[in-house]
Scaffold this motif. Structure first.
Motif, PDB file in Angstrom:
ATOM      1  N   THR A  66       0.843  -1.199   0.000  1.00  0.00           N
ATOM      2  CA  THR A  66       0.000   0.000   0.000  1.00  0.00           C
ATOM      3  C   THR A  66       0.870   1.239   0.000  1.00  0.00           C
ATOM      4  N   GLN A 125      -2.605  -7.556   1.788  1.00  0.00           N
ATOM      5  CA  GLN A 125      -2.678  -6.261   1.120  1.00  0.00           C
ATOM      6  C   GLN A 125      -3.951  -5.504   1.494  1.00  0.00           C
ATOM      7  N   GLN A 126      -5.063  -6.217   1.618  1.00  0.00           N
ATOM      8  CA  GLN A 126      -6.320  -5.571   1.987  1.00  0.00           C
ATOM      9  C   GLN A 126      -6.261  -4.994   3.403  1.00  0.00           C
ATOM     10  N   CYS A 128      -3.604  -3.841   4.888  1.00  0.00           N
ATOM     11  CA  CYS A 128      -2.786  -2.631   4.817  1.00  0.00           C
ATOM     12  C   CYS A 128      -3.545  -1.508   4.115  1.00  0.00           C
ATOM     13  N   LYS A 129      -4.300  -1.862   3.120  1.00  0.00           N
ATOM     14  CA  LYS A 129      -5.102  -0.883   2.392  1.00  0.00           C
ATOM     15  C   LYS A 129      -6.133  -0.241   3.313  1.00  0.00           C
ATOM     16  N   MET A 132      -5.330   2.883   5.467  1.00  0.00           N
ATOM     17  CA  MET A 132      -5.357   4.234   4.903  1.00  0.00           C
ATOM     18  C   MET A 132      -6.522   5.043   5.477  1.00  0.00           C
ATOM     19  N   PRO A 139      -8.756   4.701   0.295  1.00  0.00           N
ATOM     20  CA  PRO A 139      -7.969   3.534  -0.136  1.00  0.00           C
ATOM     21  C   PRO A 139      -7.690   3.573  -1.634  1.00  0.00           C
ATOM     22  N   GLU A 140      -6.560   3.007  -2.021  1.00  0.00           N
ATOM     23  CA  GLU A 140      -6.213   2.928  -3.441  1.00  0.00           C
ATOM     24  C   GLU A 140      -7.263   2.133  -4.203  1.00  0.00           C
ATOM     25  N   ARG A 141      -7.528   2.541  -5.435  1.00  0.00           N
ATOM     26  CA  ARG A 141      -8.550   1.864  -6.229  1.00  0.00           C
ATOM     27  C   ARG A 141      -7.938   0.968  -7.300  1.00  0.00           C
ATOM     28  N   PHE A 144      -4.380  -4.570  -7.494  1.00  0.00           N
ATOM     29  CA  PHE A 144      -3.125  -4.995  -6.874  1.00  0.00           C
ATOM     30  C   PHE A 144      -2.398  -5.976  -7.784  1.00  0.00           C
TER      31      PHE A 144
END
Length: 207
Positions: A66, A125-126, A128-129, A132, A139-141, A144
């Motif tokens: 992330t 990863q989710q 860590c996302k 945010m 969160p990043e869109r 991944f």
């Protein structure tokens, strides 16, 4: 395998807590993965690369989970507490490096070794996302696509043919990095590195 530090001292805390820090969360490669990536770089170099290409150093290699971006330094304690919780409950996972190629498209400024996504890595990863939101960031869109960046070029990579591989790498840590801009490019400072200590999933494996 390289030793993973579980704490960082106050001396390693970035100075100037009133200044935003450019942060991201990732996984540092272990020694076996570093050796594999070295061999891959040597193989790719035989194909010919742009004159301005720049290899990523061992210290800078990582798998990004992330990207937090510019973050208020007052959020550091919260981020570190959340990362400790994630690391304590997340099992070691593994990833299959299947190809090295220009990334994220056929002509790009990065050359990367890409991994196949898998459920344990996606869950990490989710987590860590989701962190945010705790620091007030959306969160990043983007999708991944786990990878280790190996080289960069302003001219871009177009010539190297994809190198197909089959290497299973061990992903056993959660690392908070600070990105520093220097005349020679970005350098990454480790602020905190934690071993993944969660129990394996119900099948007895996290692969």
């Amino acid at each position: 395998m390289q030793k993973i530090q579980s704490e960082h001292t106050e001396e390693k805390r970035p100075p100037g807590r009133d200044q935003p820090l450019r942060l991201f969360i990732g996984v540092a490669p272990d020694s076996a993965t570093q050796r594999f990536l070295d061999a891959t770089c040597h193989h790719v170099a035989q194909q010919g690369l742009p004159r301005d290409h720049r290899w990523i150093s061992h210290a800078n290699r990582h798998l990004t989970l992330t990207f937090l971006g510019d973050t208020d330094a007052t959020h550091l304690d919260l981020i570190e507490d959340r990362l400790r919780s994630i690391a304590a409950t997340s099992p070691i996972c593994y990833g299959e490096i299947v190809s090295t190629h220009p990334f994220p498209k056929n002509r790009a400024k990065m050359l990367a070794a890409e991994l196949l996504p898998n459920p344990p890595l996606a869950r990490l990863q989710q987590k860590c996302k989701a962190l945010m939101r705790a620091v007030g960031k959306p969160p990043e869109r983007k999708t991944f696509r786990p990878h280790f960046t190996l080289a960069r070029s302003q001219r871009g990579f177009a010539g190297p043919q994809p190198v197909t591989t089959a290497f299973t790498c061990r992903l056993d840590n959660l690392t908070l990095y600070r990105s520093l801009l220097t005349p020679t490019g970005s350098q990454y400072e480790v602020l905190l590195s934690l071993p993944l200590e969660g129990a394996p999933d119900s099948q007895g494996t996290s692969k």
